[in-house]
Scaffold this active site. Structure first.
Site, PDB file in Angstrom:
ATOM      1  N   LYS A 146      -6.660  -4.711  -3.210  1.00 26.50           N
ATOM      2  CA  LYS A 146      -7.390  -5.555  -2.152  1.00 26.50           C
ATOM      3  C   LYS A 146      -8.311  -4.542  -1.438  1.00 26.50           C
ATOM      4  CE  LYS A 146      -3.441  -4.356   1.230  1.00 26.50           C
ATOM      5  NZ  LYS A 146      -4.133  -3.547   2.070  1.00 26.50           N
ATOM      6  N   CYS A 193      -2.156  -2.596   7.716  1.00 29.42           N
ATOM      7  CA  CYS A 193      -1.978  -3.600   6.553  1.00 29.42           C
ATOM      8  C   CYS A 193      -0.951  -4.373   6.569  1.00 29.42           C
ATOM      9  CB  CYS A 193      -2.213  -2.673   5.546  1.00 29.42           C
ATOM     10  SG  CYS A 193      -3.829  -1.948   5.239  1.00 29.42           S
ATOM     11  N   ASP A 199       0.688  -1.265   0.073  1.00 30.25           N
ATOM     12  CA  ASP A 199       0.107  -0.088  -0.160  1.00 30.25           C
ATOM     13  C   ASP A 199       0.989   1.416   0.157  1.00 30.25           C
ATOM     14  OD1 ASP A 199      -1.933  -1.799   0.236  1.00 30.25           O
ATOM     15  OD2 ASP A 199      -2.900  -1.175   2.115  1.00 30.25           O
TER      16      ASP A 199
HETATM   17  C1  C5J Z   1      -3.134   0.605   5.567  1.00 25.40           C
HETATM   18  C2  C5J Z   1      -4.961   1.703   6.537  1.00 25.40           C
HETATM   19  N1  C5J Z   1      -2.632   0.277   4.341  1.00 25.40           N
HETATM   20  N2  C5J Z   1      -4.182   2.275   7.613  1.00 25.40           N
HETATM   21  N3  C5J Z   1      -4.278   0.878   5.650  1.00 25.40           N
HETATM   22  O1  C5J Z   1      -2.483   0.326   6.470  1.00 25.40           O
HETATM   23  O2  C5J Z   1      -5.936   2.027   6.716  1.00 25.40           O
END
Ligand code: C5J
Length: 232
Positions: A137, A170, A32
């Site tokens: 995702k 994540c 991400d």
């Molecule tokens: C991730 C989030 N990528 N913090 N998402 O950690 O909402």
């Protein structure tokens, strides 16, 4: 490096203990690293977070990405986000809290956390090559409602070098999912970041505690050192 002992060639100086990986069965999994989390005006900032906290992970990930590309290691990028009609976004996720903009609302980088919008894309510094795998995702974990298992099986992957953001959300969710599925995860300490430095620290501690209950933790230098001798 985390461990002061001189590293054994090809062995990653990791915690709770050194680990030797079968490199052809290892993939780099970058979680991400999207504009929506990393840049002002995106999802992360709408939640009230200081996005500058995440910038520190970019350089170490860039070094690992270069090494992976140079050695032919499988590279997998993930992106968290939703379909434009929000059919894959549970109301419990969309409606929670009091963000300045909700998932799907128009923002400065397009609709917040929606696939295809500028904010959903990966930051230019770590942009995927056409040959690399990109997994979209809808959840925190990279295995939930994605084709990741099929990809790992197709390439014979048993080990994952995991980095990205955020450490406790994540990254941790994905590592836990991977651990339950039998993958060895080495989490890159300086290649992960959180909006909350204390959550980053604890997120890493949770992974390596109890003899590495979810996996191993090593810094990027230790992994690069081990890759140098093992993959050339
Ligand atoms: C991730 C989030 N990528 N913090 N998402 O950690 O909402």
């Amino acid at each position: 490096m985390l461990n002061s002992a001189k590293p054994t060639p090809g062995v990653i100086s990791a915690e709770p203990e050194p680990i030797k990986l079968d490199w052809p069965a290892t993939a780099l999994l970058i979680i991400d690293m999207q504009r929506d989390f990393m840049e002002p005006g995106g999802f992360g900032e709408t939640l009230g977070n200081d996005v500058s906290q995440l910038a520190r992970a970019v350089k170490p990930i860039g070094a690992l990405l270069k090494a992976a590309r140079d050695t032919g290691m499988l590279v997998i990028h993930t992106r968290e986000g939703h379909l434009p009609d929000l059919s894959d976004a549970p109301p419990a996720k969309v409606e929670r809290g009091a963000p300045s903009l909700r998932i799907g609302d128009p923002g400065p980088m397009g609709r917040i956390l929606i696939r295809g919008e500028a904010g959903h894309d990966i930051i230019p510094e770590l942009y995927p090559l056409d040959s690399e795998v990109v997994i979209d995702k809808p959840g925190k974990g990279a295995f939930y409602a994605t084709e990741l298992t099929d990809v790992l099986e197709k390439y014979g992957i048993e080990n994952l070098l995991v980095c990205g953001v955020t450490t406790e959300v994540c990254v941790n969710t994905t590592v836990r999912e991977a651990n339950d599925r039998g993958y060895r995860c080495v989490v890159i300490s300086d290649g992960c970041a959180s909006y909350f430095p204390e959550f980053h620290e604890m997120g890493l501690k949770m992974i390596k505690a109890q003899g590495g209950i979810f996996g191993w933790v090593a810094d990027s230098a230790a992994v690069l050192e081990a890759m140098k001798v093992s993959t050339t």
